[in-house]
Design an enzyme around this catalytic site. Structure first.
Site, PDB file in Angstrom:
ATOM      1  CG  LEU A  37      -1.843  -1.219   1.343  1.00  0.00           C
ATOM      2  CD1 LEU A  37      -2.731  -1.089   2.580  1.00  0.00           C
ATOM      3  CD2 LEU A  37      -2.690  -1.412   0.098  1.00  0.00           C
ATOM      4  CE  LYS A  80      -0.072   4.428 -11.891  1.00  0.00           C
ATOM      5  NZ  LYS A  80      -0.309   3.016 -11.627  1.00  0.00           N
ATOM      6  CG  HIS A  85      -3.171   1.264  -2.223  1.00  0.00           C
ATOM      7  ND1 HIS A  85      -1.822   1.121  -2.449  1.00  0.00           N
ATOM      8  CD2 HIS A  85      -3.784   0.490  -3.141  1.00  0.00           C
ATOM      9  CE1 HIS A  85      -1.628   0.298  -3.462  1.00  0.00           C
ATOM     10  NE2 HIS A  85      -2.799  -0.097  -3.908  1.00  0.00           N
TER      11      HIS A  85
HETATM   12  O1  PAF Z   1      -5.917  -1.969  -8.954  1.00  0.00           O
HETATM   13  C1  PAF Z   1      -5.519  -3.016  -8.395  1.00  0.00           C
HETATM   14  O2  PAF Z   1      -4.714  -2.999  -7.458  1.00  0.00           O
HETATM   15  C2  PAF Z   1      -6.041  -4.354  -8.878  1.00  0.00           C
HETATM   16  O3  PAF Z   1      -6.188  -4.365 -10.265  1.00  0.00           O
HETATM   17  C3  PAF Z   1      -7.333  -4.792  -8.191  1.00  0.00           C
HETATM   18  C4  PAF Z   1      -8.481  -3.841  -8.514  1.00  0.00           C
HETATM   19  C5  PAF Z   1      -7.130  -4.858  -6.691  1.00  0.00           C
HETATM   20  C6  PAF Z   1      -7.751  -6.188  -8.692  1.00  0.00           C
HETATM   21  O4  PAF Z   1      -6.771  -7.148  -8.396  1.00  0.00           O
END
Ligand code: PAF
Length: 276
Positions: free
Chosen positions: A30, A146, A34
């Site tokens: 993360l 993004k 995120h």
């Molecule tokens: O954007 C991401 O990190 C991935 O594509 C997701 C949406 C978690 C699906 O694995």
């Protein structure tokens, strides 16, 4: 915060929740991007769930599945500090048990741009997100701008398949020099990290042309191309000025435009976009 690998435990936790649930699906490692999704969800939802799953089916052969950064303990600390209620960390063989054979293909939106260079990528993304939506049954699910094509594919999927969820797309979070936050930025050595600012530079140059009245999409694509040409470490895969909904390349910009690009800096493939 509850953490579980088990779908049945997740469902029990979900059943005990009253009020709106927001979900942030992630592949872990993360970063501030995120965390901005988590903060937004916490401000809008009574309960917040996250998933951490490095989804093998969205990586093509030869991509970085094996070396994709994994930092589950640190991720859990961050999620807990922000007030997340539940984190689901499924194992790959529970997500895709032997005999697994059901896939979601959001057809036309998955083929241009990323789809040309990452065949099967959006089939993997759409399938895993559908499974996560069915597992959490959230009211809202949060994704970053993004990954603009992913956002378009997922919005189309929930509309087409009647998933009762709002897909919320949040602004890209950037480093002070403009580089979009990405778990893959850790792959860059110092010289590559410096060179990687060329993506933001190219998008910014095209946006200035747009802001001064340019509506010919070829001019905007050429503007991005010439900024990239000036960076010897950058190899562009695509440079696009497309309709934000259909992702078809535009000739003239009448309404909105999605400026996007994928660029390799050394071995690292980076993407970025501006939605205007
Ligand atoms: O954007 C991401 O990190 C991935 O594509 C997701 C949406 C978690 C699906 O694995």
């Amino acid at each position: 915060m509850r953490t579980t690998e088990s779908l049945s435990e997740l469902r029990t936790i979900r059943a005990s929740m009253q009020g709106i649930l927001g979900l942030i699906p992630t592949m872990g490692a993360l970063h501030a991007g995120h965390l901005s999704l988590v903060r937004r969800a916490c401000s809008e939802c009574r309960h917040v769930g996250a998933s951490i799953f490095v989804n093998p089916t969205q990586f093509s052969k030869g991509e970085d599945f094996g070396k994709y950064p994994r930092a589950v303990q640190k991720d859990l600390e961050l999620l807990e500090s922000l007030g997340v209620d539940v984190v689901y960390i499924p194992a790959a063989d529970s997500m895709y048990p032997p005999g697994y054979q059901t896939w979601i293909d959001v057809e036309a939106l998955s083929t241009p741009l990323e789809g040309k260079f990452r065949p099967g990528h959006f089939r993997g993304v759409a399938t895993v997100v559908a499974k996560l939506l069915n597992s959490f049954t959230p009211d809202k699910a949060y994704f970053g701008q993004k990954d603009a094509q992913q956002a378009a594919v997922l919005k189309r999927m929930v509309r087409d398949l009647n998933f009762p969820v709002d897909i919320i797309i949040c602004p890209t979070v950037r480093e002070p020099d403009g580089l979009a936050m990405s778990s893959r930025n850790v792959y860059l050595n110092p010289a590559e990290r410096q060179a990687a600012t060329v993506l933001y530079g190219a998008l910014s140059a095209a946006k200035s042309r747009y802001d001064s009245g340019e509506r010919d999409a070829d001019v905007l694509r050429d503007t991005m191309q010439s900024v990239l040409d000036a960076e010897p470490m950058a190899r562009a895969q695509y440079i696009s000025a497309a309709d934000p909904e259909t992702l078809g390349e535009l000739k003239t910009i009448n309404q909105g435009v999605l400026l996007s690009l994928a660029v390799c800096i050394g071995e690292t493939r980076l993407i970025d976009n501006f939605l205007i």
